[in-house]
Design an enzyme around this catalytic site. Structure first.
Site, PDB file in Angstrom:
ATOM      1  N   ARG A 249      -0.856  -7.961  13.973  1.00  0.00           N
ATOM      2  CA  ARG A 249      -1.446  -7.041  13.003  1.00  0.00           C
ATOM      3  C   ARG A 249      -2.192  -7.791  11.904  1.00  0.00           C
ATOM      4  O   ARG A 249      -3.257  -7.362  11.467  1.00  0.00           O
ATOM      5  CB  ARG A 249      -0.353  -6.145  12.395  1.00  0.00           C
ATOM      6  CG  ARG A 249      -0.008  -4.973  13.312  1.00  0.00           C
ATOM      7  CD  ARG A 249       1.414  -4.490  13.147  1.00  0.00           C
ATOM      8  NE  ARG A 249       1.732  -4.038  11.818  1.00  0.00           N
ATOM      9  CZ  ARG A 249       2.954  -4.084  11.286  1.00  0.00           C
ATOM     10  NH1 ARG A 249       3.961  -4.568  11.982  1.00  0.00           N
ATOM     11  NH2 ARG A 249       3.164  -3.640  10.087  1.00  0.00           N
TER      12      ARG A 249
ATOM     13  N   LYS B  54       0.826  -1.222   0.000  1.00  0.00           N
ATOM     14  CA  LYS B  54       0.000   0.000   0.000  1.00  0.00           C
ATOM     15  C   LYS B  54       0.854   1.263   0.000  1.00  0.00           C
ATOM     16  O   LYS B  54       0.613   2.176  -0.770  1.00  0.00           O
ATOM     17  CB  LYS B  54      -0.913   0.049   1.239  1.00  0.00           C
ATOM     18  CG  LYS B  54      -2.016  -0.974   1.262  1.00  0.00           C
ATOM     19  CD  LYS B  54      -3.038  -0.638   2.337  1.00  0.00           C
ATOM     20  CE  LYS B  54      -2.459  -0.604   3.730  1.00  0.00           C
ATOM     21  NZ  LYS B  54      -2.052  -1.919   4.254  1.00  0.00           N
TER      22      LYS B  54
ATOM     23  N   ARG C  66      11.366  -5.783   5.175  1.00  0.00           N
ATOM     24  CA  ARG C  66      11.124  -4.352   4.943  1.00  0.00           C
ATOM     25  C   ARG C  66      12.032  -3.467   5.793  1.00  0.00           C
ATOM     26  O   ARG C  66      12.252  -3.737   6.968  1.00  0.00           O
ATOM     27  CB  ARG C  66       9.657  -4.053   5.277  1.00  0.00           C
ATOM     28  CG  ARG C  66       9.310  -2.579   5.265  1.00  0.00           C
ATOM     29  CD  ARG C  66       7.839  -2.381   5.112  1.00  0.00           C
ATOM     30  NE  ARG C  66       7.076  -2.709   6.310  1.00  0.00           N
ATOM     31  CZ  ARG C  66       5.750  -2.655   6.361  1.00  0.00           C
ATOM     32  NH1 ARG C  66       5.048  -2.315   5.303  1.00  0.00           N
ATOM     33  NH2 ARG C  66       5.121  -2.956   7.482  1.00  0.00           N
TER      34      ARG C  66
ATOM     35  N   ARG D 221      -9.852   1.118   8.890  1.00  0.00           N
ATOM     36  CA  ARG D 221      -9.340  -0.190   9.290  1.00  0.00           C
ATOM     37  C   ARG D 221     -10.376  -0.988  10.050  1.00  0.00           C
ATOM     38  O   ARG D 221     -10.131  -2.148  10.375  1.00  0.00           O
ATOM     39  CB  ARG D 221      -8.155   0.028  10.222  1.00  0.00           C
ATOM     40  CG  ARG D 221      -6.811  -0.366   9.670  1.00  0.00           C
ATOM     41  CD  ARG D 221      -5.809  -0.124  10.776  1.00  0.00           C
ATOM     42  NE  ARG D 221      -4.518  -0.662  10.501  1.00  0.00           N
ATOM     43  CZ  ARG D 221      -3.591  -0.066   9.761  1.00  0.00           C
ATOM     44  NH1 ARG D 221      -3.846   1.077   9.184  1.00  0.00           N
ATOM     45  NH2 ARG D 221      -2.425  -0.628   9.606  1.00  0.00           N
TER      46      ARG D 221
ATOM     47  N   ARG E  41      11.227  -1.063  11.107  1.00  0.00           N
ATOM     48  CA  ARG E  41      10.227  -0.437  11.977  1.00  0.00           C
ATOM     49  C   ARG E  41      10.108  -1.197  13.289  1.00  0.00           C
ATOM     50  O   ARG E  41      10.209  -2.416  13.317  1.00  0.00           O
ATOM     51  CB  ARG E  41       8.866  -0.450  11.274  1.00  0.00           C
ATOM     52  CG  ARG E  41       8.555   0.843  10.572  1.00  0.00           C
ATOM     53  CD  ARG E  41       7.371   0.731   9.659  1.00  0.00           C
ATOM     54  NE  ARG E  41       6.192   0.105  10.251  1.00  0.00           N
ATOM     55  CZ  ARG E  41       5.017   0.019   9.633  1.00  0.00           C
ATOM     56  NH1 ARG E  41       4.872   0.502   8.418  1.00  0.00           N
ATOM     57  NH2 ARG E  41       3.982  -0.555  10.214  1.00  0.00           N
TER      58      ARG E  41
HETATM   59  P1  ADP Z   1       0.707  -1.592   8.706  1.00  0.00           P
HETATM   60  O1  ADP Z   1      -0.427  -1.474   7.734  1.00  0.00           O
HETATM   61  O2  ADP Z   1       1.888  -2.281   8.108  1.00  0.00           O
HETATM   62  O3  ADP Z   1       0.303  -2.180  10.014  1.00  0.00           O
HETATM   63  P2  ADP Z   1       0.728   1.325   9.125  1.00  0.00           P
HETATM   64  O4  ADP Z   1       1.926   2.175   8.939  1.00  0.00           O
HETATM   65  O5  ADP Z   1      -0.449   1.562   8.231  1.00  0.00           O
HETATM   66  O6  ADP Z   1       1.270  -0.154   9.018  1.00  0.00           O
HETATM   67  O7  ADP Z   1       0.207   1.446  10.633  1.00  0.00           O
HETATM   68  C1  ADP Z   1       1.056   1.221  11.728  1.00  0.00           C
HETATM   69  C2  ADP Z   1       0.230   1.149  13.021  1.00  0.00           C
HETATM   70  O8  ADP Z   1      -0.445   2.412  13.247  1.00  0.00           O
HETATM   71  C3  ADP Z   1      -0.890   0.127  13.045  1.00  0.00           C
HETATM   72  O9  ADP Z   1      -0.425  -1.165  13.364  1.00  0.00           O
HETATM   73  C4  ADP Z   1      -1.807   0.712  14.119  1.00  0.00           C
HETATM   74  O10 ADP Z   1      -1.314   0.474  15.415  1.00  0.00           O
HETATM   75  C5  ADP Z   1      -1.716   2.195  13.869  1.00  0.00           C
HETATM   76  N1  ADP Z   1      -2.776   2.656  12.925  1.00  0.00           N
HETATM   77  C6  ADP Z   1      -2.587   3.159  11.680  1.00  0.00           C
HETATM   78  N2  ADP Z   1      -3.767   3.467  11.097  1.00  0.00           N
HETATM   79  C7  ADP Z   1      -4.721   3.139  11.996  1.00  0.00           C
HETATM   80  C8  ADP Z   1      -6.151   3.183  12.000  1.00  0.00           C
HETATM   81  N3  ADP Z   1      -6.845   3.637  10.930  1.00  0.00           N
HETATM   82  N4  ADP Z   1      -6.804   2.751  13.101  1.00  0.00           N
HETATM   83  C9  ADP Z   1      -6.148   2.301  14.158  1.00  0.00           C
HETATM   84  N5  ADP Z   1      -4.810   2.211  14.239  1.00  0.00           N
HETATM   85  C10 ADP Z   1      -4.096   2.629  13.173  1.00  0.00           C
END
Ligand code: ADP
Length: 220
Positions: A173, A17, A130, A93, A162
């Site tokens: 996750r 993404k 990654r 999400r 990360r």
């Molecule tokens: P990934 O999709 O690889 O988990 P992201 O960078 O999109 O990574 O998100 C990292 C973290 O940020 C998530 O695991 C979550 O804890 C938090 N997060 C991001 N977007 C949201 C969301 N829309 N709702 C709740 N938590 C979020």
């Protein structure tokens, strides 16, 4: 200049993404709005909110819907997004977030919800490989590192793993994705907004498919 776009990206962790979002933002000349990047920026700023979010993120959990809806609401009302649109990456999400997003965008609805499909077995390997630039967020892999010593080609920042790309956090996750986010694929499919794209292959190949899928949807 193109007309911009209002697009949401769905796909499990490691589906690509972030990589596709950066290219799409450039292609349609709209901001890339990544809730993960916004949260990581808050962590870096050391705000109280950032510290709380970091604990949740490092454990692979989800920040509360209430907070995330507020953050996204505010961001989508900034001038760049209201005038040209956005690539929204990492939100919604949960079903509650999807319903809130429908309200936030009631005056200017989403045009496309793009679902990037990559099997779970593939993403686990991608995530463990990654690496990310600490300052600009550019994504690399141990298979395609920056030109020099884990220093970002774009801005010279440190390229690191990360904190939430540990095996435990990744497993959590992916479980949360299956339970909370996957139902949104059906939600948007029923709403007639979904475009499915195969996320396997090189970033260039996937990008070509993505743009084709979007054009076909907009034409049809
Ligand atoms: P990934 O999709 O690889 O988990 P992201 O960078 O999109 O990574 O998100 C990292 C973290 O940020 C998530 O695991 C979550 O804890 C938090 N997060 C991001 N977007 C949201 C969301 N829309 N709702 C709740 N938590 C979020």
């Amino acid at each position: 200049m193109s007309n911009g776009i209002r697009l949401v990206l769905l796909g499990r962790q490691g589906a690509g993404k972030g990589t596709q979002a950066v290219r799409l933002a450039d292609h349609y000349d709209v901001p890339h709005i990544s809730t993960g990047d916004m949260l990581r920026a808050a962590v870096k700023d050391g705000t109280e909110f950032g510290l709380k979010a970091k604990a949740v993120m490092d454990a692979g959990g989800l920040v509360s819907d209430e907070i995330m809806v507020g953050v996204v609401h505010e961001r989508l009302h900034q001038a760049d997004a209201t005038s040209r649109g956005y690539i929204l990456d990492g939100f919604p999400r949960t079903e509650a977030q999807a319903r809130a997003l429908a309200e936030i965008t009631a005056d200017s609805p989403l045009e496309v919800v793009l679902n990037l499909e990559v099997p779970e077995a593939v993403v686990v390997e991608r995530i463990t490989k990654r690496r990310v630039c600490r300052s600009c967020g550019r994504i690399y892999s141990v298979d395609s590192p920056p030109a020099k010593d884990w220093i970002c080609d774009t801005d010279g920042g440190d390229v690191v793993q990360r904190d939430d790309d540990t095996e435990d956090a990744v497993r959590k996750r992916l479980e949360l994705y299956a339970a909370e986010t996957l139902p949104l694929v059906a939600f948007y499919s029923e709403a007639g907004q979904l475009v499915d794209v195969d996320g396997l292959g090189s970033a260039d190949e996937v990008f070509d498919r993505v743009v084709e899928g979007i054009s076909a949807r907009r034409a049809g």
